[in-house]
Write an enzyme that holds these catalytic residues in place. Structure first.
Site, PDB file in Angstrom:
ATOM      1  N   ASP A  79     139.105  -2.579  93.403  1.00 43.58           N
ATOM      2  CA  ASP A  79     138.029  -1.615  93.648  1.00 43.58           C
ATOM      3  C   ASP A  79     137.672  -1.400  95.112  1.00 43.58           C
ATOM      4  OD1 ASP A  79     136.256  -3.823  93.822  1.00 43.58           O
ATOM      5  OD2 ASP A  79     135.691  -3.611  91.714  1.00 43.58           O
TER       6      ASP A  79
HETATM    7  O1  CEZ Z   1     134.878  -7.507  91.669  1.00 43.75           O
HETATM    8  C1  CEZ Z   1     136.085  -7.383  90.928  1.00 43.75           C
HETATM    9  C2  CEZ Z   1     135.830  -6.298  89.926  1.00 43.75           C
HETATM   10  O2  CEZ Z   1     134.726  -6.676  89.129  1.00 43.75           O
HETATM   11  O3  CEZ Z   1     137.207  -7.069  91.708  1.00 43.75           O
HETATM   12  C3  CEZ Z   1     138.408  -6.801  90.992  1.00 43.75           C
HETATM   13  C4  CEZ Z   1     138.208  -5.674  90.002  1.00 43.75           C
HETATM   14  O4  CEZ Z   1     139.377  -5.457  89.235  1.00 43.75           O
HETATM   15  C5  CEZ Z   1     137.058  -6.019  89.098  1.00 43.75           C
HETATM   16  O5  CEZ Z   1     136.825  -4.958  88.218  1.00 43.75           O
HETATM   17  C6  CEZ Z   1     139.502  -6.483  91.972  1.00 43.75           C
HETATM   18  O6  CEZ Z   1     139.097  -5.529  92.881  1.00 43.75           O
HETATM   19  O7  CEZ Z   1     133.232  -4.760  95.483  1.00 43.75           O
HETATM   20  C7  CEZ Z   1     134.127  -5.524  95.846  1.00 43.75           C
HETATM   21  O8  CEZ Z   1     134.562  -5.470  96.947  1.00 43.75           O
HETATM   22  C8  CEZ Z   1     134.755  -6.622  94.989  1.00 43.75           C
HETATM   23  O9  CEZ Z   1     136.056  -6.233  94.676  1.00 43.75           O
HETATM   24  C9  CEZ Z   1     134.060  -6.969  93.770  1.00 43.75           C
HETATM   25  O10 CEZ Z   1     133.879  -5.794  93.071  1.00 43.75           O
HETATM   26  C10 CEZ Z   1     134.811  -8.014  92.960  1.00 43.75           C
HETATM   27  C11 CEZ Z   1     134.035  -9.319  93.039  1.00 43.75           C
HETATM   28  O11 CEZ Z   1     134.671 -10.167  93.961  1.00 43.75           O
HETATM   29  C12 CEZ Z   1     133.863 -10.049  91.760  1.00 43.75           C
HETATM   30  O12 CEZ Z   1     135.060 -10.694  91.368  1.00 43.75           O
END
Ligand code: CEZ
Length: 805
Positions: free
Chosen positions: A475
């Site tokens: 993300d």
């Molecule tokens: O959250 C996760 C997401 O909840 O990161 C994953 C994604 O697939 C999951 O849906 C990989 O990107 O905002 C950010 O920068 C982070 O990437 C968070 O969203 C991340 C957290 O570290 C929680 O694990």
């Protein structure tokens, strides 16, 4: 004590994990939850709690900037980190210590931090005084139930002052105060959650803005002002504890604290148990009700029984006994529980990201299938008219999408067939596909998923590559495709995988037209991946809006990404010669003792054609850590290739220990999978391997599935239970008790040098192939699985089978 052989031990026959030193793994923690709250407590006594009202909130705050969207337990902690502490002062001598360890941090004579399924406990002995602490959360209420037992282990009588000190922290710049309320039997801190918009008032006034510490017995004294407690000494040497009695102060617009004092006279061998309840409340009546419900020995015992029952009723589908007792405890006691935590709380959000919601509920298929089913229907009920799924699934009436869920990502539909593969394999319930999506009387699950697959089809550029917008599974990869041109290498191959999974379902159901249509799309995308993404030794991660390919050999940073390789294998896109190159490349660039890293080398500066991921600290999170969710995809790929030993090595590496040096390096107990271990072992070796201590991760459900369906090969198929184990070659035997479609199987694996192929015997009767067909719900069976050693070494290639011809 560091380096001692048995720093971490299994206890109670493998039911608990115990740490014997408070300093060598200072952040080692356990967590407890119920559907309305979460508590993470570390070995030293620092703790973070959140509850839903319905949005996540805290009642014990830290005076540091806190991220709103999720917890970051790796953030530095310090003296004012929220905690639950018990100071013990010898009134005759001048010695003082605190249990479990912080804030005084005087090393005790002995120390045990003990994490179980339903409670977290500490046993500390210092100066002949034993302090036992235990906390549990009841099934329904937002409250922590603490038991504190202080006992005299010496041969002389002792005069002690015992001070439970629970931090409350900075509550509000508008209004905060605290006082002892003898009528309630509690310290109560009150505040007003800060707000400025008039329209927020209606919600604000219903919030639980009080924090209470209820005591079973009246204390001898108390203090409620943090600065009065600390004086000039700070929390590690509070000045107020130098006086015979705490001053009984009120906190009037000052940072509150809940500090109580009990003067105990204990003869040799004598002890005293004190009970406390800590949590948030809206009114004094709520506090009174919680006191009546819990605050006595019977109330605590009843709460404990209900938690045990709650977990017992939601046991995951298997219990293992392998040559690796630590792994067994991890899977049997903790991994299934982590899956349940995700399904129960949606990571404590009211609008879980759609991909997370679907994958977390994929794990629930093995724990509480009815709720997994409901989650799928809830998801499809929110599908958009164009077939795409929204960024997040709104779970509270009137709620909306927040934070990351306002950013467009293009991968959500991929997770539908992935979820349904698990559902159909486990339950055999194809009827779900004919169920109607709530609120859409004419749409069935099958139609809705097919529409989602058509959205994936439409979300491609003229070459057949999948558009990424502002992110996919990753993300923070938010600058590859905001202009609408950039494509994702991972999403392209993941789309092929999703489509091929769905084509298989279409065929089982006889929907041959849809199957033919989607098969063609998958083949086109697979060909596009080969043409535009293959980089010689691996698949590229993407092509930006400006046409820059990244995740390729010519990149100095972010040269090789794991996910496109894993999913190209899962999708059956990679040819054998390519697989060999990819495996070698992953070995060369991404292997580490803690698992396979997500990308390497980690980015060290902003790359504006890629985005926010490149700004994350090198080796953390998506920027080159061992991101366990991605590591799980890779292990799935290894199993699909039949690489049993390599898959096992990676599976085992995801769990800390049992080697003491490994524990010290990761700093985490084997009681959950963290979302990552720090990577960048070549660029930043100092902290490589260190756990993030965050147990929110899609890895939990993937790992559970991999252990049951791939390692032990106990996977459902339309006909029954298909048994294709891929045990590591050094195992000679193992046992799994497996619940499956209402029946129970005692599966006994035996490696036999003379066996030519895997053979099954059910209740002593040999089966013709590797599928158990005739069994009845409610019955128990013994299933003997004789495995030839060769299968242990190389497994059985499923890749050919995963290709849809
Ligand atoms: O959250 C996760 C997401 O909840 O990161 C994953 C994604 O697939 C999951 O849906 C990989 O990107 O905002 C950010 O920068 C982070 O990437 C968070 O969203 C991340 C957290 O570290 C929680 O694990």
């Amino acid at each position: 004590m560091a380096g001692e052989a048995e720093i971490v031990k299994l206890a109670d026959g493998g039911d608990r994990v115990e740490l014997r030193c408070p300093t060598s793994m200072p952040r080692a923690s356990g967590f407890l939850w119920n559907r309305r709250m979460l508590l993470q407590a570390n070995c030293q006594g620092y703790a973070t709690a959140q509850h839903l009202q319905p949005e996540p909130a805290k009642y014990s705050h830290a005076p540091v900037m806190e991220l709103k969207t999720f917890m970051q337990p790796e953030q530095p902690y310090y003296a004012h980190h929220p905690g639950r502490f018990v100071y013990v002062r010898d009134e005759l001598g001048s010695t003082m210590f605190s249990a479990p360890f912080a804030p005084v941090k005087r090393r005790p004579a002995s120390f045990v931090f003990s994490v179980g399924e339903a409670d977290i406990a500490w046993r500390v002995v210092e100066n002949d005084i034993a302090v036992e602490l235990a906390v549990l959360l009841p099934v329904d209420d937002v409250v922590e139930l603490w038991t504190v037992t202080v006992a005299n282990r010496g041969s002389r009588a002792r005069a002690l002052s015992v001070y439970p000190v629970f931090t409350i922290g900075y509550m509000s710049w508008m209004n905060q105060s605290a006082r002892h309320e003898p009528g309630l039997g509690a310290i109560v801190a009150a505040s007003v959650t800060p707000y400025q918009k008039l329209e927020d008032y209606a919600a604000i006034k219903a919030l639980k803005d009080r924090t209470f510490l209820l005591h079973e017995y009246p204390p001898d004294a108390w203090e409620t002002s943090l600065s009065a407690l600390e004086g000039n000494g700070g929390l590690h040497a509070p000045e107020a504890l130098e006086a015979p009695l705490l001053a009984g102060g009120e906190a009037l617009y000052e940072t509150p604290v809940a500090a109580l004092q009990y003067r105990l006279r204990l003869g040799p061998g004598e002890g005293r148990t004190l009970r406390f309840a800590f949590g948030p409340a809206a009114t004094d009546d709520d506090i009174r009700a919680l006191r009546a419900r819990y605050l006595c020995a019977d109330g605590f015992a009843a709460a404990k029984r209900r938690v045990d029952e709650y977990l017992q009723e939601r046991r995951p589908c298997a219990v293992l006994a392998t040559p690796d007792a630590h792994f067994d405890t991890f899977v049997n006691r903790f991994l299934g529980r982590q899956v349940l935590y995700h399904g129960d709380t949606h990571r404590l959000t009211t609008d879980p990201q759609t991909r997370n919601f679907l994958q977390d509920n994929m794990g629930m298929v093995y724990v509480e299938p009815a709720r997994a089913r409901e989650a799928l229907l809830t998801t499809l009920a929110q599908q958009q008219a164009d077939g795409n799924l929204p960024e997040g699934i709104v779970l509270t009436p009137g709620g909306g999408l927040k934070y990351i869920n306002q950013v467009p990502h293009t991968d959500h539909c991929v997770w539908l067939p992935v979820f349904l593969e698990a559902w159909l394999d486990e339950t055999g319930d194809y009827a779900l596909l004919d169920a109607h999506v709530p609120g859409a009387a004419r749409t069935t699950v099958f139609d809705a998923v097919t529409a989602a697959m058509r959205w994936l089809k439409a979300n491609r550029d003229a070459r057949g590559l999948s558009l990424i917008a502002q992110g996919d599974w990753c993300d923070p990869m938010n600058m590859v495709g905001p202009a609408g041109k950039g494509v994702s290498g991972w999403l392209t191959v993941a789309t092929v995988h999703a489509l091929r999974l769905w084509v298989r379902v279409c065929r089982v159901r006889g929907n041959y037209d849809v199957a033919a249509e989607l098969r063609e799309v998958a083949d086109e995308s697979a060909a596009a991946a080969q043409e535009h993404l293959w980089d010689g030794d691996w698949f590229a991660r993407g092509i930006s809006d400006s046409g820059e390919r990244f995740g390729v050999a010519s990149d100095a940073e972010g040269r090789l990404f794991l996910n496109p390789q894993s999913w190209a294998i899962l999708a059956g896109i990679a040819r054998d010669d390519q697989v060999t190159r990819m495996l070698n490349a992953v070995d060369e660039h991404l292997a580490s003792p803690w698992g396979t890293v997500l990308l390497a080398p980690a980015y060290t500066s902003m790359h504006e054609h890629i985005g926010r991921i490149t700004q994350k600290f090198p080796g953390t999170a998506e920027n080159g850590s061992v991101y366990n969710h991605a590591a799980a995809f890779w292990i799935a790929a290894l199993y699909a290739l039949g690489r049993a030993d390599r898959a096992w090595t990676e599976l085992r590496r995801a769990v800390p220990g049992p080697d003491p040096d490994d524990y010290l390096r990761r700093g985490q107990l084997p009681v959950y999978l963290p979302n990552y271990y720090r990577g960048a072992s070549r660029q930043f070796p100092q902290a490589a391997g260190r756990s993030s201590h965050l147990f929110h991760t899609g890895a939990a459900s993937w790992f559970y599935r991999l252990v049951i369906e791939r390692l032990f090969g106990l996977r459902g198929c339309p006909d029954g239970l298909c048994v294709r184990p891929q045990l590591p070659s050094h195992w000679r035997s193992a046992t799994v008790r497996r619940r499956f479609r209402g029946a129970e199987f005692e599966v006994v694996y035996l490696v036999d040098e003379r066996a030519g192929e895997t053979r099954l015997c059910i209740d002593g009767r040999p089966l013709a192939d590797d599928v158990v067909r005739d069994f009845a719900a409610g019955r128990r069976y013994r299933l003997d699985v004789t495995v030839p050693p060769a299968v242990g070494a190389t497994g059985r290639a499923e890749r050919a089978a995963s290709r849809v011809s």
